[in-house]
Design a protein around this motif. Structure first.
Motif, PDB file in Angstrom:
ATOM      1  N   PHE A  55       5.941   7.892   6.325  1.00  0.00           N
ATOM      2  CA  PHE A  55       5.904   8.120   4.876  1.00  0.00           C
ATOM      3  C   PHE A  55       5.436   9.536   4.572  1.00  0.00           C
ATOM      4  CE2 PHE A  55       2.857   8.294   1.324  1.00  0.00           C
ATOM      5  CZ  PHE A  55       3.744   8.157   0.263  1.00  0.00           C
ATOM      6  N   VAL A  56       4.408   9.995   5.280  1.00  0.00           N
ATOM      7  CA  VAL A  56       3.919  11.356   5.092  1.00  0.00           C
ATOM      8  C   VAL A  56       5.012  12.371   5.425  1.00  0.00           C
ATOM      9  CG1 VAL A  56       2.309  13.062   6.042  1.00  0.00           C
ATOM     10  CG2 VAL A  56       1.483  10.797   5.415  1.00  0.00           C
ATOM     11  N   ASP A  57       5.799  12.086   6.452  1.00  0.00           N
ATOM     12  CA  ASP A  57       6.916  12.972   6.812  1.00  0.00           C
ATOM     13  C   ASP A  57       7.926  13.074   5.678  1.00  0.00           C
ATOM     14  OD1 ASP A  57       5.764  13.359   9.241  1.00  0.00           O
ATOM     15  OD2 ASP A  57       7.167  12.132  10.377  1.00  0.00           O
ATOM     16  N   VAL A  58       8.291  11.928   5.105  1.00  0.00           N
ATOM     17  CA  VAL A  58       9.295  11.912   4.033  1.00  0.00           C
ATOM     18  C   VAL A  58       8.791  12.677   2.813  1.00  0.00           C
ATOM     19  CG1 VAL A  58      10.565  10.430   2.429  1.00  0.00           C
ATOM     20  CG2 VAL A  58      10.362   9.778   4.833  1.00  0.00           C
ATOM     21  N   VAL A  59       7.526  12.489   2.465  1.00  0.00           N
ATOM     22  CA  VAL A  59       6.958  13.201   1.317  1.00  0.00           C
ATOM     23  C   VAL A  59       7.007  14.708   1.555  1.00  0.00           C
ATOM     24  CG1 VAL A  59       4.848  13.610  -0.010  1.00  0.00           C
ATOM     25  CG2 VAL A  59       5.498  11.289   0.588  1.00  0.00           C
ATOM     26  N   TRP A  60       6.714  15.128   2.778  1.00  0.00           N
ATOM     27  CA  TRP A  60       6.747  16.563   3.055  1.00  0.00           C
ATOM     28  C   TRP A  60       8.158  17.119   2.911  1.00  0.00           C
ATOM     29  CZ3 TRP A  60       3.825  20.609   2.977  1.00  0.00           C
ATOM     30  CH2 TRP A  60       4.316  21.810   3.504  1.00  0.00           C
ATOM     31  N   LEU A  61       9.163  16.381   3.354  1.00  0.00           N
ATOM     32  CA  LEU A  61      10.537  16.852   3.198  1.00  0.00           C
ATOM     33  C   LEU A  61      10.870  17.075   1.727  1.00  0.00           C
ATOM     34  CD1 LEU A  61      12.455  14.672   5.820  1.00  0.00           C
ATOM     35  CD2 LEU A  61      11.917  17.103   5.959  1.00  0.00           C
TER      36      LEU A  61
ATOM     37  N   PHE B 215       0.839  -1.207   0.000  1.00  0.00           N
ATOM     38  CA  PHE B 215       0.000   0.000   0.000  1.00  0.00           C
ATOM     39  C   PHE B 215       0.872   1.254   0.000  1.00  0.00           C
ATOM     40  CE2 PHE B 215      -1.955   3.343   2.659  1.00  0.00           C
ATOM     41  CZ  PHE B 215      -2.967   3.718   1.795  1.00  0.00           C
ATOM     42  N   ILE B 216       1.898   1.288   0.859  1.00  0.00           N
ATOM     43  CA  ILE B 216       2.790   2.445   0.902  1.00  0.00           C
ATOM     44  C   ILE B 216       3.539   2.590  -0.421  1.00  0.00           C
ATOM     45  CG2 ILE B 216       4.849   3.395   2.012  1.00  0.00           C
ATOM     46  CD1 ILE B 216       3.818   2.308   4.643  1.00  0.00           C
ATOM     47  N   PHE B 217       3.907   1.447  -1.025  1.00  0.00           N
ATOM     48  CA  PHE B 217       4.562   1.517  -2.335  1.00  0.00           C
ATOM     49  C   PHE B 217       3.644   2.152  -3.370  1.00  0.00           C
ATOM     50  CE2 PHE B 217       5.392  -0.396  -6.529  1.00  0.00           C
ATOM     51  CZ  PHE B 217       6.696   0.035  -6.723  1.00  0.00           C
ATOM     52  N   SER B 218       2.350   1.811  -3.329  1.00  0.00           N
ATOM     53  CA  SER B 218       1.405   2.438  -4.264  1.00  0.00           C
ATOM     54  C   SER B 218       1.309   3.938  -4.016  1.00  0.00           C
ATOM     55  CB  SER B 218       0.017   1.787  -4.134  1.00  0.00           C
ATOM     56  OG  SER B 218      -0.610   2.142  -2.912  1.00  0.00           O
ATOM     57  N   GLU B 219       1.418   4.358  -2.747  1.00  0.00           N
ATOM     58  CA  GLU B 219       1.416   5.781  -2.438  1.00  0.00           C
ATOM     59  C   GLU B 219       2.680   6.466  -2.942  1.00  0.00           C
ATOM     60  OE1 GLU B 219      -1.328   7.512  -0.082  1.00  0.00           O
ATOM     61  OE2 GLU B 219      -1.850   6.189  -1.733  1.00  0.00           O
ATOM     62  N   VAL B 220       3.804   5.754  -2.885  1.00  0.00           N
ATOM     63  CA  VAL B 220       5.046   6.283  -3.447  1.00  0.00           C
ATOM     64  C   VAL B 220       4.876   6.533  -4.942  1.00  0.00           C
ATOM     65  CG1 VAL B 220       7.458   5.757  -3.962  1.00  0.00           C
ATOM     66  CG2 VAL B 220       6.530   5.246  -1.699  1.00  0.00           C
ATOM     67  N   MET B 221       4.258   5.599  -5.650  1.00  0.00           N
ATOM     68  CA  MET B 221       4.028   5.767  -7.085  1.00  0.00           C
ATOM     69  C   MET B 221       3.049   6.913  -7.354  1.00  0.00           C
ATOM     70  SD  MET B 221       5.911   3.570  -8.679  1.00  0.00           S
ATOM     71  CE  MET B 221       7.114   4.034  -7.417  1.00  0.00           C
TER      72      MET B 221
ATOM     73  N   GLY C 235      -1.823  19.769  -1.701  1.00  0.00           N
ATOM     74  CA  GLY C 235      -3.195  19.402  -1.368  1.00  0.00           C
ATOM     75  C   GLY C 235      -3.347  17.912  -1.104  1.00  0.00           C
ATOM     76  N   PHE C 236      -2.778  17.081  -1.971  1.00  0.00           N
ATOM     77  CA  PHE C 236      -2.857  15.640  -1.740  1.00  0.00           C
ATOM     78  C   PHE C 236      -2.057  15.242  -0.507  1.00  0.00           C
ATOM     79  CE2 PHE C 236      -4.343  14.958  -6.204  1.00  0.00           C
ATOM     80  CZ  PHE C 236      -5.455  14.201  -5.876  1.00  0.00           C
ATOM     81  N   HIS C 237      -0.950  15.933  -0.257  1.00  0.00           N
ATOM     82  CA  HIS C 237      -0.216  15.639   0.976  1.00  0.00           C
ATOM     83  C   HIS C 237      -1.063  16.015   2.195  1.00  0.00           C
ATOM     84  CE1 HIS C 237       2.536  16.572   4.332  1.00  0.00           C
ATOM     85  NE2 HIS C 237       3.152  15.467   3.911  1.00  0.00           N
ATOM     86  N   GLY C 238      -1.740  17.151   2.144  1.00  0.00           N
ATOM     87  CA  GLY C 238      -2.621  17.536   3.235  1.00  0.00           C
ATOM     88  C   GLY C 238      -3.730  16.518   3.457  1.00  0.00           C
ATOM     89  N   LEU C 239      -4.251  15.951   2.359  1.00  0.00           N
ATOM     90  CA  LEU C 239      -5.266  14.903   2.481  1.00  0.00           C
ATOM     91  C   LEU C 239      -4.686  13.691   3.204  1.00  0.00           C
ATOM     92  CD1 LEU C 239      -8.022  13.633   1.794  1.00  0.00           C
ATOM     93  CD2 LEU C 239      -7.049  12.942  -0.406  1.00  0.00           C
ATOM     94  N   HIS C 240      -3.448  13.335   2.885  1.00  0.00           N
ATOM     95  CA  HIS C 240      -2.814  12.189   3.545  1.00  0.00           C
ATOM     96  C   HIS C 240      -2.556  12.480   5.021  1.00  0.00           C
ATOM     97  CE1 HIS C 240      -2.318  10.787  -0.560  1.00  0.00           C
ATOM     98  NE2 HIS C 240      -1.872   9.640  -0.103  1.00  0.00           N
ATOM     99  N   VAL C 241      -2.190  13.718   5.342  1.00  0.00           N
ATOM    100  CA  VAL C 241      -2.011  14.071   6.744  1.00  0.00           C
ATOM    101  C   VAL C 241      -3.346  13.962   7.484  1.00  0.00           C
ATOM    102  CG1 VAL C 241      -1.398  15.927   8.349  1.00  0.00           C
ATOM    103  CG2 VAL C 241      -0.028  15.548   6.309  1.00  0.00           C
ATOM    104  N   THR C 242      -4.424  14.377   6.843  1.00  0.00           N
ATOM    105  CA  THR C 242      -5.753  14.270   7.444  1.00  0.00           C
ATOM    106  C   THR C 242      -6.109  12.817   7.722  1.00  0.00           C
ATOM    107  OG1 THR C 242      -6.464  16.264   6.254  1.00  0.00           O
ATOM    108  CG2 THR C 242      -8.185  14.838   7.162  1.00  0.00           C
TER     109      THR C 242
END
Length: 291
Positions: free
Chosen positions: A276-282, A89-95, A234-241
């Motif tokens: 994962f959300v942290d890494v994407v934000w960086l 699932f996390i891999f699909s989010e990476v893609m 925006g999509f990152h904010g959705l993931h944080v939510t």
């Protein structure tokens, strides 16, 4: 359910949840398409799809929680299946995010230099004032797409949000350590701190969006800089939510003592997702705000 029934690999009964999930997603996609084409039925399809999706998440996750409480999932093979499922699932989010980062790099590295360079001389005739710069404030056709007045700040709200998410990554790690050491008060305290940091991040991002729209003129309609900025953040904010909601559910399950040191994968799954959300934000902070 007797303990003897948990010796083998647990196979649940046939479920209707996957079918309900497909119906929910079809309604959201079809409704969104109709909504964009100004069909009056579109918003109702989207609303129905999201309501069904929330019902699906509540019901399906509730079923898995009840199975875990009954001891049906206390099996190494089942645990391995859950862990691999979360990894994929996390891999699909990476893609998913990779596609948007790829679009950002494609525009910045290839499209804009080509439009403003010597390889494509059409801009000399069509848009003589266009200059290949990033962030793009002056669009090729300003009459059609008015560019923003200024770029988003780097060391204001974005830097503070970076600190908030990095701190939340530390607090959830401490909560995990406390769970393993059976330090209940520390576990609950740091889990609550992680939730509050996640909510703080979302509040700061909402403030930043207001500043972008009202003061800087940066919107989805202000050209490629606006679209890439809002799609990624925006999509990152959705993931944080989503992650914050997951953390709240985990905190509730901590209160009712659902977890112990040898059976707490639900907590680990949410923690993986949060990191994962942290890494994407960086990556967002570096490539969207800084560079």
């Amino acid at each position: 359910m007797t303990h003897k029934a948990t010796k083998g690999y647990y196979l649940p009964e046939p479920s209707s949840w996957p079918l309900k999930g497909c119906i929910a997603l079809i309604c959201i996609v079809a409704g969104g398409a109709n909504w964009m084409h100004q069909s009056s039925i579109g918003p109702y399809f989207v609303l129905f799809g999201f309501c069904m999706l929330f019902y699906l998440i509540y019901g399906w996750f509730g079923t898995v929680i009840r199975e875990n409480r009954a001891g049906l999932l206390d099996n190494k093979q089942v645990d391995r299946s859950f862990r691999w499922g979360m990894c994929w699932f996390i891999f699909s989010e990476v893609m998913f995010f990779g596609a948007f980062f790829g679009a950002l790099f494609y525009v910045r590295v290839i499209v804009i230099p080509m439009l403003g360079g010597t390889q494509d001389i059409s801009h000399i005739v069509d848009w003589p004032a266009f200059k290949a710069t990033w962030p793009l404030l002056q669009n090729p056709n300003p009459a059609l797409y008015a560019g923003p007045e200024s770029v988003m700040d780097t060391w204001g709200v974005p830097a503070l949000n970076t600190l908030i998410l990095l701190t939340s990554g530390a607090t959830i790690t401490v909560a995990h350590w406390a769970l393993l050491k059976n330090r209940r008060k520390t576990m609950l305290t740091f889990q609550l701190m992680t939730i509050l940091l996640g909510i703080s991040f979302l509040c700061m991002q909402a403030y930043e969006y207001g500043e972008a729209y009202l003061e800087k003129g940066l919107t989805l309609a202000s050209g490629i800089y606006g679209t890439t900025f809002f799609m990624l953040t925006g999509f990152h904010g959705l993931h944080v939510t989503i992650g914050t909601i997951g953390l709240i559910v985990i905190l509730y399950r901590m209160f009712i003592r659902d977890f112990h040191a040898h059976n707490h994968f639900a907590f680990e799954a949410v923690a993986w997702y949060w990191h994962f959300v942290d890494v994407v934000w960086l990556l967002l902070f570096v490539f969207v705000y800084w560079m």
